[in-house]
Design an enzyme around this catalytic site. Structure first.
Site, PDB file in Angstrom:
ATOM      1  N   LYS A   1      23.673  22.553  32.426  1.00 51.19           N
ATOM      2  CA  LYS A   1      23.349  22.526  30.990  1.00 51.19           C
ATOM      3  C   LYS A   1      22.134  23.413  30.696  1.00 51.19           C
ATOM      4  O   LYS A   1      22.161  24.216  29.769  1.00 51.19           O
ATOM      5  CB  LYS A   1      23.063  21.084  30.526  1.00 51.19           C
ATOM      6  CG  LYS A   1      24.203  20.108  30.815  1.00 51.19           C
ATOM      7  CD  LYS A   1      23.889  18.705  30.321  1.00 51.19           C
ATOM      8  CE  LYS A   1      22.769  18.011  31.079  1.00 51.19           C
ATOM      9  NZ  LYS A   1      23.138  17.541  32.428  1.00 51.19           N
TER      10      LYS A   1
ATOM     11  N   ARG B   1      22.643  11.115  25.432  1.00 50.40           N
ATOM     12  CA  ARG B   1      23.083  10.598  26.727  1.00 50.40           C
ATOM     13  C   ARG B   1      23.637   9.185  26.643  1.00 50.40           C
ATOM     14  O   ARG B   1      24.058   8.626  27.653  1.00 50.40           O
ATOM     15  CB  ARG B   1      21.896  10.606  27.688  1.00 50.40           C
ATOM     16  CG  ARG B   1      21.896  11.776  28.684  1.00 50.40           C
ATOM     17  CD  ARG B   1      20.642  11.650  29.531  1.00 50.40           C
ATOM     18  NE  ARG B   1      20.673  12.352  30.775  1.00 50.40           N
ATOM     19  CZ  ARG B   1      20.182  13.574  30.961  1.00 50.40           C
ATOM     20  NH1 ARG B   1      19.699  14.264  29.961  1.00 50.40           N
ATOM     21  NH2 ARG B   1      20.177  14.104  32.174  1.00 50.40           N
TER      22      ARG B   1
ATOM     23  N   ARG C   1      17.942  22.854  44.266  1.00 55.99           N
ATOM     24  CA  ARG C   1      16.884  23.037  43.269  1.00 55.99           C
ATOM     25  C   ARG C   1      15.635  22.268  43.688  1.00 55.99           C
ATOM     26  O   ARG C   1      14.517  22.720  43.463  1.00 55.99           O
ATOM     27  CB  ARG C   1      17.373  22.556  41.890  1.00 55.99           C
ATOM     28  CG  ARG C   1      16.342  22.773  40.798  1.00 55.99           C
ATOM     29  CD  ARG C   1      16.878  22.497  39.407  1.00 55.99           C
ATOM     30  NE  ARG C   1      17.133  21.083  39.176  1.00 55.99           N
ATOM     31  CZ  ARG C   1      17.631  20.587  38.054  1.00 55.99           C
ATOM     32  NH1 ARG C   1      17.973  21.400  37.063  1.00 55.99           N
ATOM     33  NH2 ARG C   1      17.835  19.294  37.909  1.00 55.99           N
TER      34      ARG C   1
ATOM     35  N   ARG D   1      10.637  18.765  41.411  1.00 52.01           N
ATOM     36  CA  ARG D   1      11.062  17.569  40.672  1.00 52.01           C
ATOM     37  C   ARG D   1      11.410  16.455  41.646  1.00 52.01           C
ATOM     38  O   ARG D   1      12.333  16.599  42.449  1.00 52.01           O
ATOM     39  CB  ARG D   1      12.274  17.897  39.789  1.00 52.01           C
ATOM     40  CG  ARG D   1      11.901  18.537  38.477  1.00 52.01           C
ATOM     41  CD  ARG D   1      13.108  18.900  37.649  1.00 52.01           C
ATOM     42  NE  ARG D   1      14.020  17.777  37.394  1.00 52.01           N
ATOM     43  CZ  ARG D   1      15.036  17.848  36.570  1.00 52.01           C
ATOM     44  NH1 ARG D   1      15.278  18.970  35.899  1.00 52.01           N
ATOM     45  NH2 ARG D   1      15.827  16.809  36.392  1.00 52.01           N
TER      46      ARG D   1
ATOM     47  N   ARG E   1      21.478   8.913  39.604  1.00 50.92           N
ATOM     48  CA  ARG E   1      21.554   9.640  38.328  1.00 50.92           C
ATOM     49  C   ARG E   1      23.011   9.860  37.926  1.00 50.92           C
ATOM     50  O   ARG E   1      23.361   9.733  36.745  1.00 50.92           O
ATOM     51  CB  ARG E   1      20.830  10.992  38.448  1.00 50.92           C
ATOM     52  CG  ARG E   1      19.332  10.827  38.512  1.00 50.92           C
ATOM     53  CD  ARG E   1      18.643  12.077  39.035  1.00 50.92           C
ATOM     54  NE  ARG E   1      18.775  13.218  38.159  1.00 50.92           N
ATOM     55  CZ  ARG E   1      18.507  14.470  38.538  1.00 50.92           C
ATOM     56  NH1 ARG E   1      18.104  14.725  39.770  1.00 50.92           N
ATOM     57  NH2 ARG E   1      18.633  15.457  37.684  1.00 50.92           N
TER      58      ARG E   1
HETATM   59  P1  B4P Z   1      20.725  22.783  35.535  1.00 47.94           P
HETATM   60  O1  B4P Z   1      21.345  23.699  34.526  1.00 47.94           O
HETATM   61  O2  B4P Z   1      19.256  22.893  35.655  1.00 47.94           O
HETATM   62  O3  B4P Z   1      21.045  21.231  35.334  1.00 47.94           O
HETATM   63  P2  B4P Z   1      21.006  20.261  34.102  1.00 47.94           P
HETATM   64  O4  B4P Z   1      22.421  19.825  33.947  1.00 47.94           O
HETATM   65  O5  B4P Z   1      20.365  20.915  32.904  1.00 47.94           O
HETATM   66  O6  B4P Z   1      19.916  19.155  34.530  1.00 47.94           O
HETATM   67  P3  B4P Z   1      19.544  17.590  34.666  1.00 47.94           P
HETATM   68  O7  B4P Z   1      20.624  16.712  34.132  1.00 47.94           O
HETATM   69  O8  B4P Z   1      19.137  17.466  36.073  1.00 47.94           O
HETATM   70  O9  B4P Z   1      18.217  17.286  33.916  1.00 47.94           O
HETATM   71  P4  B4P Z   1      17.515  16.636  32.651  1.00 47.94           P
HETATM   72  O10 B4P Z   1      16.265  17.382  32.640  1.00 47.94           O
HETATM   73  O11 B4P Z   1      18.361  16.687  31.420  1.00 47.94           O
HETATM   74  O12 B4P Z   1      21.425  23.101  36.904  1.00 47.94           O
HETATM   75  C1  B4P Z   1      21.091  22.459  38.101  1.00 47.94           C
HETATM   76  C2  B4P Z   1      21.071  23.436  39.264  1.00 47.94           C
HETATM   77  O13 B4P Z   1      22.363  24.023  39.467  1.00 47.94           O
HETATM   78  C3  B4P Z   1      20.112  24.592  39.052  1.00 47.94           C
HETATM   79  O14 B4P Z   1      19.373  24.787  40.207  1.00 47.94           O
HETATM   80  C4  B4P Z   1      21.008  25.797  38.741  1.00 47.94           C
HETATM   81  O15 B4P Z   1      20.460  27.003  39.232  1.00 47.94           O
HETATM   82  C5  B4P Z   1      22.283  25.444  39.486  1.00 47.94           C
HETATM   83  N1  B4P Z   1      23.494  25.949  38.795  1.00 47.94           N
HETATM   84  C6  B4P Z   1      23.742  25.946  37.458  1.00 47.94           C
HETATM   85  N2  B4P Z   1      24.952  26.500  37.200  1.00 47.94           N
HETATM   86  C7  B4P Z   1      25.497  26.845  38.420  1.00 47.94           C
HETATM   87  C8  B4P Z   1      26.743  27.440  38.833  1.00 47.94           C
HETATM   88  N3  B4P Z   1      27.685  27.805  37.949  1.00 47.94           N
HETATM   89  N4  B4P Z   1      26.967  27.615  40.159  1.00 47.94           N
HETATM   90  C9  B4P Z   1      26.022  27.270  41.064  1.00 47.94           C
HETATM   91  N5  B4P Z   1      24.823  26.703  40.741  1.00 47.94           N
HETATM   92  C10 B4P Z   1      24.563  26.486  39.429  1.00 47.94           C
HETATM   93  O16 B4P Z   1      17.252  15.068  32.953  1.00 47.94           O
HETATM   94  C11 B4P Z   1      16.311  14.542  33.884  1.00 47.94           C
HETATM   95  C12 B4P Z   1      16.009  13.036  33.637  1.00 47.94           C
HETATM   96  O17 B4P Z   1      15.333  12.857  32.356  1.00 47.94           O
HETATM   97  C13 B4P Z   1      17.215  12.083  33.532  1.00 47.94           C
HETATM   98  O18 B4P Z   1      17.644  11.633  34.802  1.00 47.94           O
HETATM   99  C14 B4P Z   1      16.618  10.927  32.670  1.00 47.94           C
HETATM  100  O19 B4P Z   1      15.849  10.025  33.437  1.00 47.94           O
HETATM  101  C15 B4P Z   1      15.700  11.627  31.699  1.00 47.94           C
HETATM  102  N6  B4P Z   1      16.354  11.951  30.406  1.00 47.94           N
HETATM  103  C16 B4P Z   1      16.574  13.221  29.928  1.00 47.94           C
HETATM  104  N7  B4P Z   1      17.195  13.182  28.728  1.00 47.94           N
HETATM  105  C17 B4P Z   1      17.395  11.842  28.437  1.00 47.94           C
HETATM  106  C18 B4P Z   1      18.023  11.156  27.345  1.00 47.94           C
HETATM  107  N8  B4P Z   1      18.576  11.818  26.325  1.00 47.94           N
HETATM  108  N9  B4P Z   1      18.063   9.792  27.383  1.00 47.94           N
HETATM  109  C19 B4P Z   1      17.504   9.120  28.384  1.00 47.94           C
HETATM  110  N10 B4P Z   1      16.907   9.692  29.463  1.00 47.94           N
HETATM  111  C20 B4P Z   1      16.855  11.063  29.495  1.00 47.94           C
END
Ligand code: B4P
Length: 189
Positions: A14, A89, A128, A134, A146
């Site tokens: 995302k 979420r 990552r 993190r 998670r």
């Molecule tokens: P990202 O793109 O960084 O992953 P994400 O889905 O955005 O992140 P996440 O769900 O962990 O985090 P959030 O901060 O929202 O990709 C991950 C990795 O994969 C990267 O290293 C990237 O380089 C690699 N990658 C991406 N695309 C790729 C591809 N096509 N091929 C290969 N590799 C690839 O949440 C963190 C915490 O915050 C949650 O657990 C929760 O506790 C809290 N939180 C956040 N929002 C909340 C909400 N709305 N309600 C309640 N709690 C919340």
């Protein structure tokens, strides 16, 4: 005005795809994960409470993230559009977002879901974790927690948008550019 929700399990890409969408369409990025980490870095009371939950892979309370999004929407009136990354979420967050947007005469155009299996998610997040610093990316058990939270509390949000005819699922495994191309095709329909 283009308002998008980018949806998917932790590590689905995302944040990665949001960065590309912002560059192409000039949208304002609203990532609740980033907003919470900024509170943690600033050492606020909210950040300290959120950190306890995030370090266990548990969602923070709806009221906290809804309040943060409301503040940002009020700050950024007149934007070209918003990309909601990692929010909503829960179904309660999705309902609150619709109400907030309605108050600004806005609505969500598409909810785009990146579909990635658990094995790939675990590999990406552990990778990552080697450089992100993190704590929630650094052990497999936490990552599993998670993904479990996602299955129980977040996955039902897809049905919420599907019932509004806005849900679009795409394969989140493959080249980043190729996945981006699929998202652009949805947006430009
Ligand atoms: P990202 O793109 O960084 O992953 P994400 O889905 O955005 O992140 P996440 O769900 O962990 O985090 P959030 O901060 O929202 O990709 C991950 C990795 O994969 C990267 O290293 C990237 O380089 C690699 N990658 C991406 N695309 C790729 C591809 N096509 N091929 C290969 N590799 C690839 O949440 C963190 C915490 O915050 C949650 O657990 C929760 O506790 C809290 N939180 C956040 N929002 C909340 C909400 N709305 N309600 C309640 N709690 C919340």
């Amino acid at each position: 005005m283009l308002n998008l929700v980018l949806f998917g399990p932790p590590g689905a890409g995302k944040g990665t795809q949001s960065a590309k969408l912002i560059e192409k369409y000039g949208l304002i990025h609203l990532s609740t994960g980033d907003l919470l980490r900024a509170e943690i870095t600033a050492g606020t009371d909210l950040g300290q409470e959120a950190k306890k939950l995030m370090d266990q892979g548990i969602l923070v309370p709806d009221s906290v993230v809804i309040g943060m999004i409301e503040n940002k929407l009020n700050e950024k009136k007149g934007a070209a559009g918003f990309i909601f990354d990692g929010f909503p979420r829960t179904v309660a967050q999705a309902e609150a977002l619709d109400n907030l947007l309605e108050g600004h005469q806005l609505s969500i155009k598409h909810m785009i879901s990146l579909e990635v299996n658990q094995e790939e998610l675990t590999q990406r997040l552990l990778e990552r974790g080697k450089t992100s610093g993190r704590p929630d990316d650094q052990n497999e058990e936490l990552i599993r927690k998670r993904v479990q939270e996602y299955g129980e509390k977040t996955a039902p949000v897809a049905g919420y948008y599907d019932s509004q005819g806005k849900f679009q699922g795409i394969n989140g495994i493959g080249e980043i550019e190729e996945i981006f191309g699929q998202i652009v095709r949805i947006i430009e329909g």
